[in-house]
Design an enzyme around this catalytic site. Structure first.
Site, PDB file in Angstrom:
ATOM      1  N   ASP A  41     -17.766  22.411  17.286  1.00 15.61           N
ATOM      2  CA  ASP A  41     -16.760  22.521  16.224  1.00 15.61           C
ATOM      3  C   ASP A  41     -16.784  23.902  15.577  1.00 15.61           C
ATOM      4  OD1 ASP A  41     -15.768  19.933  16.382  1.00 15.61           O
ATOM      5  OD2 ASP A  41     -17.398  19.127  15.165  1.00 15.61           O
ATOM      6  N   ASP A  88     -19.036  18.478  12.778  1.00 13.99           N
ATOM      7  CA  ASP A  88     -20.493  18.344  12.746  1.00 13.99           C
ATOM      8  C   ASP A  88     -21.155  18.874  14.007  1.00 13.99           C
ATOM      9  OD1 ASP A  88     -19.619  16.432  14.438  1.00 13.99           O
ATOM     10  OD2 ASP A  88     -20.350  14.717  13.317  1.00 13.99           O
ATOM     11  N   ASP A 130     -12.897  14.773  11.245  1.00 10.81           N
ATOM     12  CA  ASP A 130     -13.505  13.998  12.327  1.00 10.81           C
ATOM     13  C   ASP A 130     -13.432  12.533  11.963  1.00 10.81           C
ATOM     14  OD1 ASP A 130     -14.251  16.039  13.830  1.00 10.81           O
ATOM     15  OD2 ASP A 130     -16.365  16.048  13.317  1.00 10.81           O
TER      16      ASP A 130
END
Length: 912
Positions: A671, A667, A360
């Site tokens: 996801d 997070d 990310d």
């Protein structure tokens, strides 16, 4: 009431407000007094939010498990027989040595392995407790604050958002579009909508899948269904990792070889004994047909069986699984200090083989400390964020912006008194926008909330990348909708804009292009661009709109949020690249912001032509490729912008199909599929939602990309340490097998007795496993390409080292076996002691060799590993005690200085 969802019981106590009064709490500001006394009182009355765990295995269970080993059983049986015959033959005083010493040695081996396993399980229990300690946001005395899930008490008001685990049983207070996944409790996979009218009940252990809200805690710990369920199951951390499974195969294969050799030795020695080809210590023949006493025959047979069984003991490398457990446990403990909490053991070793990391951007590569640094209002140039900007704004736009920020947010502003500095809570983006509005626009959030009534809320999600509210001002008929979200997404839905004076103008193509340029300019400075828009709706025949209008909006303005790169990210990315691991950045930001950040972090190089090599793509592009195109292009892609969680999942699946070992950081709740699908799921400890953590294998506690690299380094270290141990262990196994086999076949006597072999087994299995398993990771590990999924455990280099050393040991010891008496001019007993001593010292020197598999300098960094040096010292000390003092136990005799020097000198040849 809550567990069985009884509405009538709730109605009887005047609903949620009545319940709050009974629990001496307030639906808005939570528990009034936050003093420790009040919290302790509540815990006394209602219990603490902890559940009783099933008792863990005690030490005796581990001892019993170690005794279950078949080989150990056979050895003990032989020892007992030997003890019986020995005592009958030589009386109590001298007869118990042979059998007694074997029993003692077996007992020692069992206790040592039980102690190590017991300590392991204790450590896993500790880690398990740590991983279930979740931070929860509660409101106490009107102030939002994070507390540990274990500190929640009945009467607390808990704030919930997407991805949270519901920490206790309770009832819904307020919120919007709150949906809960109750599959962990009911098995139903449909998400349940929670609201004040139809279903206000929330169950502990379930997960929030949409919306946000707050709840009042009604029961905690063992009084919840989740507590009862969790207390009956223990989280099993004794899972078998892939590496342990591979080693199990290796162990059983070597075990079969050992058994065959032992059976052969048994047959050969029996035949030699019964054909009268063996002599005793005096040189007399041992077996004379029917003239030999029965006791003597039985004694000899038991001796032969014991010798054969002890060969099996050395042959079976039961140290291998122990070494893996030790290495994993040691690295888990160390990784905890390096901000990585391992939830699944196998992830430690899999991480060493990772070839790709999909990461990310927000919070991992960047600090996740957002700040509004640029503002653009329709009809003006974009300006840097100044405090006095509210005075230059048209009152209409100012009022709409205050409303849009104050009502369309999941954050909160808390002011103790009118003079105190406001405390702002919420996600980093919300906090940045709220603090800009409070300090820059003079927003008073309580006042705005009192003047308007919220009719409907559309919570932010990563598919739409925007959130909206539908409101009605008090004493007005008109309804307003406010939107905020990713700038280009909101802009696409706008058909008007406000000019300088606040007048609404239609947006023509020229104006739209001008605004798009502003967005791109902000993005190129690696700013995250957020747009605010508004629409006024008339009530149709008194009908209230339940749906938010998403088209024909009027643009109010844009803000640019700066999220600086984390210090040290660039070095971490370079380290990964050097180690042959490719980094792919997957982000929801637009192309320009993503590219700017990727260049800043070193994922993209500033000068390279990104268009032709397709290093940057958008999620929708990637989604629309055919599977063949995707497979062909996925290796080249280094940045995926405007991606949805589904795109992330697609990328992971595509990389895995191509044979990559993929690690993914995530997070958000969304996801979870990608984290589960990846070989190693890494979730974030600070920003990560509970759902993400549950789906991951390792939790990165400080959300930092550098910690991901630490995990990679440790993963490689685990694999490397296990390889070192395999090389060391197999060398001993091969040498001991060959020596005992050749000696027994040729002379009918084994040079290494059962007790001596058990002692070597103890050195090898437990002490060496400890010494080699605790080597720390070095930078050299990050200079090699990753080990693939299918790479053999024992590499060519290892075979070379292993066979060369085994050959050396066999040659030396067989020379001593057949020519030792004439070389040293000593009798049989001294010769056997010299062989035993030399054999043990060969292992001590070889332990140093095993530290480096390929490098010639085996001493590099040895002073850093204190434990290694301590174990070597302990081994040498115990060996001296064995030879010099425990003569009867070990069946050795004392050696003089010259003989000691000879043993050490011969063994030391294994270094050159």
């Amino acid at each position: 009431m809550v567990r069985e969802k009884k509405h009538e019981s709730l109605a009887r106590i005047r609903g949620v407000r009545g319940l709050a009064e009974i629990l001496e709490s307030d639906v808005k500001s939570g528990i009034g007094s936050t003093s420790e006394v009040d919290l302790i009182r509540r815990r006394k009355v209602f219990g603490a939010n902890e559940y009783e765990k099933p008792p863990s295995k005690n030490f005796l269970c581990f001892v019993f498990d170690a005794f279950k080993d078949t080989v150990i059983m056979i050895l003990l049986a032989c020892a007992v027989l030997s003890l019986g015959f020995g005592i009958e033959q030589h009386g109590w005083k001298d007869g118990w040595f042979d059998g007694g010493s074997i029993i003692l040695a077996v007992f020692l081996v069992v206790v040592v392995s039980a102690v190590t396993n017991f300590k392991q399980s204790r450590q896993f229990t500790k880690l398990s407790a740590k991983s279930s300690d979740i931070k929860v946001e509660v409101v106490r005395d009107g102030r939002r604050q994070p507390v540990s899930i274990f500190d929640i008490v009945v009467g607390d008001v808990v704030c919930l958002k997407i991805g949270d685990q519901i920490p206790a049983d309770g009832v819904f207070l307020e919120g919007h579009s709150l949906k809960v996944d109750e599959s962990s409790m009911t098995g139903e996979s449909d998400h349940v909508e929670i609201n004040g009218k139809k279903n206000p009940f929330l169950l502990s252990g379930t997960k929030v899948t949409d919306g946000f809200g707050s709840m009042l805690v009604t029961s905690v710990g063992m009084n919840t269904a989740w507590g009862e369920m969790m207390s009956s199951i223990s989280r099993d951390l004794d899972e078998e990792t892939p590496l342990q499974a591979r080693l199990q195969k290796l162990t059983s294969f070597i075990g079969y070889v050992g058994l065959s050799v032992a059976a052969l030795v048994l047959v050969v020695m029996m035949v030699r004994y019964f054909t009268g080809n063996t002599t005793n210590d005096m040189g007399e023949r041992e077996f004379y047909g029917g003239k030999t006493r029965f006791n003597d025959v039985m004694n000899a047979v038991v001796g032969i069986v014991t010798a054969a069984v002890s060969i099996v003991v050395v042959a079976i490398p039961e140290g291998l699984p122990l070494a893996v457990t030790l290495t994993l446990a040691f690295s888990m403990k160390k990784m905890m200090n390096d901000n990585a909490m391992v939830r699944k053991l196998s992830a430690c070793e899999t991480m060493g083989s990772a070839t790709t990391i999909c990461t990310d951007k927000t919070g991992t590569l960047t600090l996740n400390e957002m700040k509004v640094t640029e503002i653009w209002l329709s009809g003006e140039e974009s300006t840097s964020c100044k405090q006095e900007m509210a005075s230059n704004m048209s009152p209409i736009v100012l009022h709409l912006l205050r409303e849009g920020v104050g009502l369309n947010t999941t954050g909160n502003v808390y002011k103790q008194s009118s003079l105190s500095v406001p405390e702002i809570s919420g996600s980093p983006t919300e906090k940045a926008i709220l603090s800009w509005a409070v300090f820059g626009l003079g927003l008073d959030i309580e006042e705005v909330k009192q003047k308007c009534k919220t009719i409907h809320v559309e919570a932010f999600n990563s598919e739409k990348k925007r959130s909206g509210v539908l409101i009605r001002r008090n004493h007005e008929k008109t309804i307003h909708s406010h939107w905020k979200g990713a700038a280009e997404m909101v802009l696409a839905r706008c058909s008007n804009y406000h000019d300088k004076d606040g007048t609404i103008r239609a947006m023509n193509d020229k104006e739209r292009r001008r605004i798009e340029t502003v967005i791109q300019t902000m993005a190129a400075k690696s700013l995250r661009c957020i747009a605010f828009a508004h629409k006024k709706l008339e009530e149709e025949n008194g009908q209230v709109h339940e749906k938010l209008e998403e088209s024909g909006l009027t643009l109010l303005g844009l803000v640019g949020l700066k999220d600086p790169c984390r210090p040290g990210v660039r070095e971490a990315v370079d380290t990964c690249t050097a180690a042959g691991v490719s980094i792919k950045m997957v982000t929801g930001d637009n192309m320009h912001t993503a590219r700017a950040i990727a260049i800043e972090c070193g994922i993209l190089k500033p000068g390279e032509d990104l268009e032709s090599n397709e290093a940057v793509v958008e999620g929708i592009q990637f989604r629309n490729y055919s599977p063949e195109e995707r497979a062909e292009k996925v290796d080249r892609i280094r940045v995926m912008a405007r991606s949805s969680p589904f795109d992330k999942l697609l990328m992971v699946q595509c990389l895995k199909q191509k044979g990559h070992v993929v690690a993914v950081t995530g997070d958000g709740t969304n996801d979870a599929p990608a984290l589960k699908e990846a070989d190693i799921g890494l979730s974030m400890g600070i920003q990560g939602t509970e759902v993400a953590k549950e789906s991951s294998d390792i939790v990165i506690l400080d959300d930092n990309f550098s910690s991901v690299v630490t995990v990679l380094r440790w993963g490689r270290c685990v694999y490397n340490n296990i390889q070192k141990f395999i090389q060391f262990q197999l060398t001993v196994n091969v040498a001991a097998l060959v020596i005992n086999f050749i000696a027994s076949v040729s002379s009918g006597k084994v040079p290494l007795t059962a007790v001596q072999l058990l002692w070597v087994n103890l050195i090898m299995d437990t002490l060496a496993a400890l010494a080699l398993a605790t080597e720390q990771p070095t930078n050299e590990l990050m200079e090699k390409p990753p080990v693939g999924r299918t790479a053999p455990l024992i590499t060519r280099v290892m075979w070379r080292n292993l066979l060369a050393h085994a050959l050396f040991q066999v040659t030396v010891l067989l020379t001593l076996q057949f020519k030792g008496r004439s070389i040293f001019g000593v009798d049989e007993k001294v010769k056997n002691t010299i062989i035993f001593n030399t054999f043990v010292f060969c292992q001590v020197f070889n332990e140093f060799n095993a530290r480096k598999l390929e490098k010639k300098n085996i001493f590099k960094g040895i002073l850093k590993n204190k434990l290694f040096l301590e174990i070597i010292a302990i081994t040498i000390f115990l060996q001296v005690v064995m030879v010099e003092f425990l003569k009867k136990f070990a069946q050795t005799v004392r050696l003089d200085w010259g003989q000691w020097c000879a043993c050490i000198g011969i063994a030391a040849l294994s270094w050159p």
